[in-house]
Scaffold this motif. Structure first.
Motif, mmCIF file in Angstrom:
data_model
loop_
_atom_site.group_PDB
_atom_site.id
_atom_site.type_symbol
_atom_site.label_atom_id
_atom_site.label_comp_id
_atom_site.label_asym_id
_atom_site.label_seq_id
_atom_site.Cartn_x
_atom_site.Cartn_y
_atom_site.Cartn_z
ATOM 1 N N PHE A 109 -26.716 -14.564 -8.587
ATOM 2 C CA PHE A 109 -25.653 -14.239 -7.631
ATOM 3 C C PHE A 109 -24.504 -13.561 -8.361
ATOM 4 N N SER A 110 -23.967 -12.500 -7.747
ATOM 5 C CA SER A 110 -22.845 -11.763 -8.313
ATOM 6 C C SER A 110 -21.970 -11.276 -7.177
ATOM 7 N N TRP A 111 -20.676 -11.188 -7.441
ATOM 8 C CA TRP A 111 -19.758 -10.671 -6.428
ATOM 9 C C TRP A 111 -19.720 -9.146 -6.406
ATOM 10 N N ALA A 112 -20.378 -8.499 -7.365
ATOM 11 C CA ALA A 112 -20.278 -7.043 -7.478
ATOM 12 C C ALA A 112 -20.709 -6.305 -6.201
ATOM 13 N N PRO A 113 -21.850 -6.648 -5.564
ATOM 14 C CA PRO A 113 -22.209 -5.936 -4.334
ATOM 15 C C PRO A 113 -21.177 -6.104 -3.226
ATOM 16 N N MET A 114 -20.620 -7.320 -3.098
ATOM 17 C CA MET A 114 -19.610 -7.557 -2.069
ATOM 18 C C MET A 114 -18.338 -6.773 -2.378
ATOM 19 N N GLN A 115 -17.958 -6.715 -3.641
ATOM 20 C CA GLN A 115 -16.777 -5.950 -4.026
ATOM 21 C C GLN A 115 -16.967 -4.468 -3.754
ATOM 22 N N GLU A 116 -18.165 -3.964 -4.026
ATOM 23 C CA GLU A 116 -18.429 -2.544 -3.780
ATOM 24 C C GLU A 116 -18.324 -2.220 -2.296
ATOM 25 N N VAL A 117 -18.929 -3.052 -1.470
ATOM 26 C CA VAL A 117 -18.855 -2.831 -0.021
ATOM 27 C C VAL A 117 -17.409 -2.926 0.460
ATOM 28 N N ALA A 118 -16.676 -3.944 -0.026
ATOM 29 C CA ALA A 118 -15.290 -4.137 0.421
ATOM 30 C C ALA A 118 -14.420 -2.940 0.062
ATOM 31 N N ILE B 168 -24.820 4.230 4.283
ATOM 32 C CA ILE B 168 -23.536 3.786 4.831
ATOM 33 C C ILE B 168 -23.585 3.560 6.336
ATOM 34 N N GLY B 169 -24.752 3.693 6.953
ATOM 35 C CA GLY B 169 -24.836 3.501 8.389
ATOM 36 C C GLY B 169 -24.632 2.063 8.820
ATOM 37 N N ASN B 170 -24.946 1.126 7.928
ATOM 38 C CA ASN B 170 -24.803 -0.294 8.232
ATOM 39 C C ASN B 170 -24.510 -1.013 6.919
ATOM 40 N N ALA B 171 -23.562 -1.928 6.933
ATOM 41 C CA ALA B 171 -23.099 -2.548 5.686
ATOM 42 C C ALA B 171 -24.219 -3.187 4.857
ATOM 43 N N PRO B 172 -25.194 -3.909 5.465
ATOM 44 C CA PRO B 172 -26.242 -4.511 4.628
ATOM 45 C C PRO B 172 -27.035 -3.486 3.815
ATOM 46 N N ASN B 173 -27.130 -2.248 4.293
ATOM 47 C CA ASN B 173 -27.862 -1.218 3.548
ATOM 48 C C ASN B 173 -27.307 -1.088 2.138
ATOM 49 N N PHE B 174 -25.990 -0.955 2.054
ATOM 50 C CA PHE B 174 -25.336 -0.763 0.763
ATOM 51 C C PHE B 174 -25.448 -2.017 -0.093
ATOM 52 N N MET B 175 -25.347 -3.175 0.543
ATOM 53 C CA MET B 175 -25.420 -4.430 -0.204
ATOM 54 C C MET B 175 -26.822 -4.625 -0.791
ATOM 55 N N VAL B 176 -27.848 -4.341 0.001
ATOM 56 C CA VAL B 176 -29.226 -4.464 -0.486
ATOM 57 C C VAL B 176 -29.463 -3.494 -1.638
ATOM 58 N N LYS B 177 -28.998 -2.265 -1.491
ATOM 59 C CA LYS B 177 -29.126 -1.271 -2.563
ATOM 60 C C LYS B 177 -28.467 -1.767 -3.845
ATOM 61 N N ALA B 178 -27.246 -2.291 -3.716
ATOM 62 C CA ALA B 178 -26.511 -2.751 -4.895
ATOM 63 C C ALA B 178 -27.220 -3.918 -5.575
ATOM 64 N N ILE B 179 -27.743 -4.863 -4.795
ATOM 65 C CA ILE B 179 -28.444 -6.014 -5.363
ATOM 66 C C ILE B 179 -29.726 -5.573 -6.062
ATOM 67 N N ALA B 180 -30.471 -4.677 -5.418
ATOM 68 C CA ALA B 180 -31.721 -4.192 -6.015
ATOM 69 C C ALA B 180 -31.449 -3.460 -7.328
ATOM 70 N N GLU B 181 -30.410 -2.641 -7.350
ATOM 71 C CA GLU B 181 -30.082 -1.908 -8.575
ATOM 72 C C GLU B 181 -29.632 -2.850 -9.679
#
Length: 447
Positions: A293-302, A401-414
């Motif tokens: 778990f990391s806050w980085a994906p949430m920070q990127e989306v925010a 960027i069409g839906n917030a989970p898209n970016f979060m999933v991308k960030a977690i996978a990367e």
């Protein structure tokens, strides 16, 4: 001084366009610079809108826009995402099965079912980590995450207001809780069945082609279990708070610089903040570490989405201006030759703009263009409301960027080593896979 979308020219859309181009180009052209400075770039484009806006319309109008966007849109959006991200991130699915086509398809089917009950964000955050772990020894695994975004992070949330933010906004506007499932289930079933079949075929071909895979950094273990299951309780509370905010109407509204703040919204957001802290407190030690778990994906989306929400304010205003604004040709396209609203036009325009404007505010803009009366739209306007709902939810999958989970999933996978496609590469995937299915959906149901 107040402003109207009718008086805005296309130049006001430039900061938003610049934000989109930055997200699309810079991670590919200058990845290191983008990784370290994306927050500053987002702030720069925000300033490129707010400074001219303050000069043109005054500090009062600018302050109102800031307060309205932050308090009524961005903060509820981010607070809900953070609550779902935190609670789902505290649930560790122990064990690691082999990432075969059958297992991958099964996890996606499970996520598609869960998405309409715990939200696309909750389902995505719960399942993306075990899915990545199951496939981390495969040479080709980016396509697994891409289809996960299609199936779980978007189409899966199309049946209830809990599933996706656009439908939640419709729920708050008066659309009944079960209306969407009654009107979008055939389209959803067609899309999910088609996507799962396409994924299984592609994954099977690549799985057989790979032969020997890489050394597995997380060796397979069939003994599955849940750690941090206590987080199911705050997750249930989060869902209950969302439902409460749409059904409890005490009629108490506070005013913050012209922005109405209903009591139920304040209770919901305060409760979701409490849910986030409760999850952090209740989660047993070590569970989040096991989950990487990391806050980085949430920070990127925010950081990125506050810029997106603010820079798209004039774009949404111009859309809402309808025939009186610069997007008058778009408004004219929403009516057929017989003078009646065209469901097909609403489907494609809502969907196309949702893929770049974020689907929640785009849904609201077209909901208002269609009259904004939930009671009428649920009855005589049902084809139009179904088209708006389907376009916003389904086509949010077309871009990151069409839906917030898209970016979060991308960030977690990367973060876990998956070489995800660039913005353009993802667009190539989505257009090749999704657009033919959307054309069939529109031809059969959105007429």
């Amino acid at each position: 001084m107040a402003f109207s979308g009718a008086e805005l020219g296309l130049a006001w859309a430039a900061p938003f366009a610049g934000m989109l181009v930055s997200i699309a180009v810079m991670p590919l052209a200058a990845p290191a610079f983008w990784h370290h400075h994306f927050g500053k770039i987002a702030a720069g484009w925000t300033a490129a809108l707010l400074i001219p806006f303050a000069l043109a319309f005054g500090a009062g109008a600018t302050g109102h826009v800031l307060v309205h966007t932050l308090v009524e849109e961005y903060l509820p959006f981010t607070i809900l995402l953070a609550a779902l991200y935190t609670t789902a991130g505290g649930i560790f699915i122990r064990g690691n099965l082999h990432g075969s086509p059958a297992l991958n398809s099964g996890l996606m089917l499970l996520g598609a079912v869960l998405a309409s009950f715990m939200g696309t964000t909750g389902a995505s955050m719960l399942l993306i980590r075990p899915l990545v772990r199951a496939n981390d020894n495969r040479v080709h695994n980016a396509h697994v995450v891409v289809f996960f975004i299609f199936i779980v992070s978007n189409v899966g949330g199309s049946l209830t207001p809990l599933g996706d933010p656009p439908l939640f906004l419709g729920f708050l506007q008066g659309v009944s809780f079960l209306w969407t499932v009654g009107h979008l289930w055939p389209e959803t079933l067609f899309l999910q069945t088609s996507l799962l079949a396409m994924f299984w075929a592609i994954d099977t071909w690549l799985y057989r082609k790979e032969g020997v895979t890489r050394d597995d950094p997380t060796p397979d273990s069939p003994q599955l279990g849940l750690e941090g299951a206590i987080n199911l309780l705050p997750l249930a509370v989060a869902i209950a708070l969302v439902l409460m905010s749409g059904t409890w109407k005490p009629g108490i509204v506070f005013d913050l610089w012209g922005t109405p703040l209903p009591l139920q919204a304040l209770v919901r957001d305060a409760g979701l903040v409490a849910v986030t802290f409760a999850s952090l407190w209740l989660t047993p030690a070590g569970v989040r570490e096991k989950n990487q778990f990391s806050w980085a994906p949430m920070q990127e989306v925010a950081k990125l989405f506050i810029a997106i929400f603010l820079t798209m304010v004039p774009v949404i205003a111009m859309l809402k201006a309808g025939p009186a604004g610069v997007f008058a040709p778009l408004a004219a396209m929403l009516t057929g030759s017989d003078g009646q609203p065209s469901p097909a036009a609403y489907f494609w325009l809502t969907g196309g703009l949702s893929s770049v404007l974020d689907n929640a505010p785009t849904y609201l803009a077209f909901f208002n263009l269609a009259g904004g009366d939930a009671a009428r739209l649920m009855t005589e306007g049902a084809p139009v409301l179904a088209a708006i709902s389907g376009g916003a939810v389904f086509m949010g999958a077309l871009t990151y960027i069409g839906n917030a989970p898209n970016f979060m999933v991308k960030a977690i996978a990367e973060e876990r080593g998956v070489k995800m496609p660039s913005f353009g590469g993802y667009l190539l995937w989505s257009c090749s896979v999704l657009l033919p299915l959307f054309f069939v959906t529109g031809w059969i149901w959105m007429r």
